[in-house]
Design an enzyme around this catalytic site. Structure first.
Site, PDB file in Angstrom:
ATOM      1  N   HIS A 126       5.597   7.244  11.226  1.00 54.31           N
ATOM      2  CA  HIS A 126       5.124   7.102   9.851  1.00 54.31           C
ATOM      3  C   HIS A 126       4.555   8.463   9.444  1.00 54.31           C
ATOM      4  O   HIS A 126       3.349   8.621   9.272  1.00 54.31           O
ATOM      5  CB  HIS A 126       4.064   6.003   9.803  1.00 54.31           C
ATOM      6  CG  HIS A 126       3.712   5.540   8.418  1.00 54.31           C
ATOM      7  ND1 HIS A 126       4.456   5.866   7.299  1.00 54.31           N
ATOM      8  CD2 HIS A 126       2.706   4.765   7.975  1.00 54.31           C
ATOM      9  CE1 HIS A 126       3.894   5.313   6.233  1.00 54.31           C
ATOM     10  NE2 HIS A 126       2.835   4.641   6.618  1.00 54.31           N
ATOM     11  N   ARG A 150      11.441   2.172   4.118  1.00 58.44           N
ATOM     12  CA  ARG A 150      10.693   1.498   5.169  1.00 58.44           C
ATOM     13  C   ARG A 150      11.580   0.404   5.719  1.00 58.44           C
ATOM     14  O   ARG A 150      12.257  -0.306   4.970  1.00 58.44           O
ATOM     15  CB  ARG A 150       9.404   0.900   4.629  1.00 58.44           C
ATOM     16  CG  ARG A 150       8.482   0.377   5.735  1.00 58.44           C
ATOM     17  CD  ARG A 150       7.266  -0.246   5.140  1.00 58.44           C
ATOM     18  NE  ARG A 150       6.329  -0.712   6.125  1.00 58.44           N
ATOM     19  CZ  ARG A 150       5.289   0.001   6.570  1.00 58.44           C
ATOM     20  NH1 ARG A 150       5.090   1.217   6.128  1.00 58.44           N
ATOM     21  NH2 ARG A 150       4.455  -0.515   7.445  1.00 58.44           N
ATOM     22  N   ARG A 207       0.813  -1.205   0.000  1.00 58.89           N
ATOM     23  CA  ARG A 207       0.000   0.000   0.000  1.00 58.89           C
ATOM     24  C   ARG A 207       0.859   1.274   0.000  1.00 58.89           C
ATOM     25  O   ARG A 207       0.716   2.141  -0.848  1.00 58.89           O
ATOM     26  CB  ARG A 207      -0.844  -0.050   1.268  1.00 58.89           C
ATOM     27  CG  ARG A 207      -2.078   0.721   1.302  1.00 58.89           C
ATOM     28  CD  ARG A 207      -2.805   0.331   2.583  1.00 58.89           C
ATOM     29  NE  ARG A 207      -3.467  -0.964   2.445  1.00 58.89           N
ATOM     30  CZ  ARG A 207      -4.644  -1.126   1.848  1.00 58.89           C
ATOM     31  NH1 ARG A 207      -5.276  -0.103   1.355  1.00 58.89           N
ATOM     32  NH2 ARG A 207      -5.178  -2.323   1.751  1.00 58.89           N
ATOM     33  N   THR A 208       1.770   1.336   0.956  1.00 50.34           N
ATOM     34  CA  THR A 208       2.615   2.524   1.099  1.00 50.34           C
ATOM     35  C   THR A 208       3.562   2.658  -0.096  1.00 50.34           C
ATOM     36  O   THR A 208       3.770   3.753  -0.625  1.00 50.34           O
ATOM     37  CB  THR A 208       3.422   2.438   2.411  1.00 50.34           C
ATOM     38  OG1 THR A 208       2.512   2.261   3.491  1.00 50.34           O
ATOM     39  CG2 THR A 208       4.242   3.692   2.645  1.00 50.34           C
ATOM     40  N   LYS A 252      22.479 -10.625   2.540  1.00 55.59           N
ATOM     41  CA  LYS A 252      23.825 -11.199   2.636  1.00 55.59           C
ATOM     42  C   LYS A 252      24.634 -10.532   3.741  1.00 55.59           C
ATOM     43  O   LYS A 252      25.832 -10.740   3.844  1.00 55.59           O
ATOM     44  CB  LYS A 252      24.550 -11.053   1.289  1.00 55.59           C
ATOM     45  CG  LYS A 252      23.847 -11.781   0.155  1.00 55.59           C
ATOM     46  CD  LYS A 252      24.573 -11.574  -1.172  1.00 55.59           C
ATOM     47  CE  LYS A 252      23.740 -12.048  -2.354  1.00 55.59           C
ATOM     48  NZ  LYS A 252      23.620 -11.007  -3.388  1.00 55.59           N
TER      49      LYS A 252
END
Ligand SMILES: [Zn+2]
Lengths: 159, 301
Positions: free
Chosen positions: B128, B100, B50-51, B79
């Site tokens: 957020h 994010r 969504r974001t 890694k």
């Protein structure tokens, strides 16, 4: 009077240097850690479980030929807020300083938030000290969570 | 250090109002390709479709090219590359980074390492800020103002970060609050102290019906299972509030229902057909607000 004499016997006087007094006994080794005295070449004597009117039991550290900057010594104010620092020249106390808690703390304590980025990546911790209900708390610069002093974990200097 | 958006506190009241103005400009004129010489990195260390789609749409509408990854699955991070090295590398490629990450504080750290602006698209349960700005935009678009509104926040007020950020950001605009939550999910003391210090009035209730008639903005939230360590606790509260169309009879005409989406059972489908539903438009607004934030941080608005 009697207590003072005992102290003198247990912890010998120094010619030049710094005496840290009124450290809570249980914090002695954390203070040594924070000031990195375990890596020091200076001659150091310390005593713990000494009688203290105000603390019940106190510790004392005497470091020869070593003098501290304010921001260096204030780092221990977090765990020993009542500690005092005496500067000694020729066996005489020439200055007595009280500690004050610094506004920011860098690289001494761990953040108690397990999902804080500083606990997963090689990042130097950074906190703002904030007062809450008369107690000092550390607010993490990164995750914005607060760590109470009772939960404080000191990053060992032996890394 | 480039100007970044990590926490809603990074923007002053004036900057917030500026972003909302610019967002309105983009809503009226959706495609303005003045960033066609820019590359925007959308790096998602945990998936949030969504974001990510909202940011990528915003970038594309501004004409920028988008690079990045949708989760940490096949990247060098897997890694064992440090966050610092990833950010250093990406800032050499891109003009702005949208990030994010599941770890709290990771976005602040990235902004200190990066040579370009960083937008925090969620750092764990911490911040957020673009969600908060799109909430503010939605509130202003529906009410015509941000000042002197009664905001009723419903559901998970304990763990819900959108609630905490919004209540702090709205405090610039003399609101009154109603907090509707079960005992287990009540607003934490630290936020109540914050409101008291700022002389912002609030009332608490367990009953969703109690204050609906005096509400301007009904901000519904989802109870998130992942926040609970005890599954029994979650079962007890997960379906505690359910808003349906019948409950909205007689409420103020201007009442709008907001929700950060996705919704579970807290809003019945029949609410969608009422003039009070605004949550889908709210999600769309996210694109314009993110366009505004990107343009602002790149010095173009
Ligand atoms: Zn932290």
């Amino acid at each position: 009077m009697e207590t003072r004499e005992k102290e003198v016997l247990k912890v010998s006087a120094i010619n030049n240097g710094t005496v840290l007094d009124h450290i809570p006994s249980e914090q002695l080794f954390r203070v040594i850690d924070i000031l990195r005295l375990n890596h020091s070449q200076n001659s150091i004597t310390f005593g713990m479980n000494l009688d203290s009117k105000t603390l019940g039991s106190k510790a004392i550290i005497k470091i020869s030929d070593r003098f501290f900057e304010d921001d260096e010594i204030n780092r221990i104010a977090l765990i020993a807020p009542n500690a005092s620092m005496n500067i000694i020249r020729n066996f005489e106390v020439i200055e007595k300083r009280v500690l004050s808690i610094p506004e920011t703390i860098t690289g001494i304590a761990r953040c108690m938030n397990p999902v804080c980025v500083t606990n997963h990546q090689e990042i130097e911790t950074k906190f703002k000290t904030v007062e809450k209900d008369g107690n000092i708390e550390l607010r993490c610069h990164y995750c914005e969570k607060t760590t109470e002093l009772k939960d404080l974990k000191i990053i060992s200097s032996n890394r | 250090m480039a100007k970044s958006l990590i926490s809603i506190h990074d923007f002053s009241k004036e900057e917030i109002l500026h972003i909302l103005e610019v967002a309105r400009e983009f809503e009226q004129n959706k495609s303005q390709t003045f960033l066609s010489d820019k590359v925007i990195a959308c790096i998602f260390f945990e998936p949030s479709t969504r974001t990510r789609l909202s940011f990528e749409t915003a970038s594309n509408r501004l004409g920028a090219r988008v690079i990045g990854f949708p989760d940490a699955g096949n990247t060098s991070v897997r890694k064992g590359e440090s966050l610092k090295d990833t950010i250093k590398m990406v800032s050499n490629y891109a003009d702005l980074i949208v990030m994010r990450h599941p770890l709290e504080g990771s976005a602040r750290y990235a902004s200190e390492v990066a040579s370009v602006p960083v937008i925090n698209a969620g750092d764990g349960a911490n911040q957020h800020p673009t969600q908060t700005l799109l909430d503010l935009y939605s509130i202003r678009e529906t009410q015509g103002t941000l000042d002197n509104l009664t905001i009723n926040m419903v559901g998970d007020l304990k763990y819900g970060r959108t609630v905490h950020s919004l209540l702090q950001a709205m405090s610039h605009f003399s609101p009154s609050y109603i907090f509707t939550a079960p005992e287990e999910l009540k607003l934490p003391e630290e936020y109540k102290t914050f409101l008291q210090q700022n002389h912002i009035p609030y009332t608490e209730t367990l009953d969703l019906n109690e204050y609906l008639q005096s509400t301007d903005i009904l901000y519904m939230t989802r109870v998130q299972q992942e926040r609970f360590t005890n599954p029994m606790e979650y079962e007890k509260v997960k379906n505690i509030y359910r808003l349906d169309a019948a409950m909205l009879k007689g409420v103020r005409d201007n009442l709008k229902v907001l929700h950060p989406l996705p919704r579970l059972t807290e809003i019945a489908n029949d609410v969608d057909e009422t003039p009070h539903a605004y949550y889908f438009k709210q999600a769309e607004n996210g694109v314009y607000v993110r366009m505004a934030i990107i343009a602002y941080l790149l010095g173009k608005r």
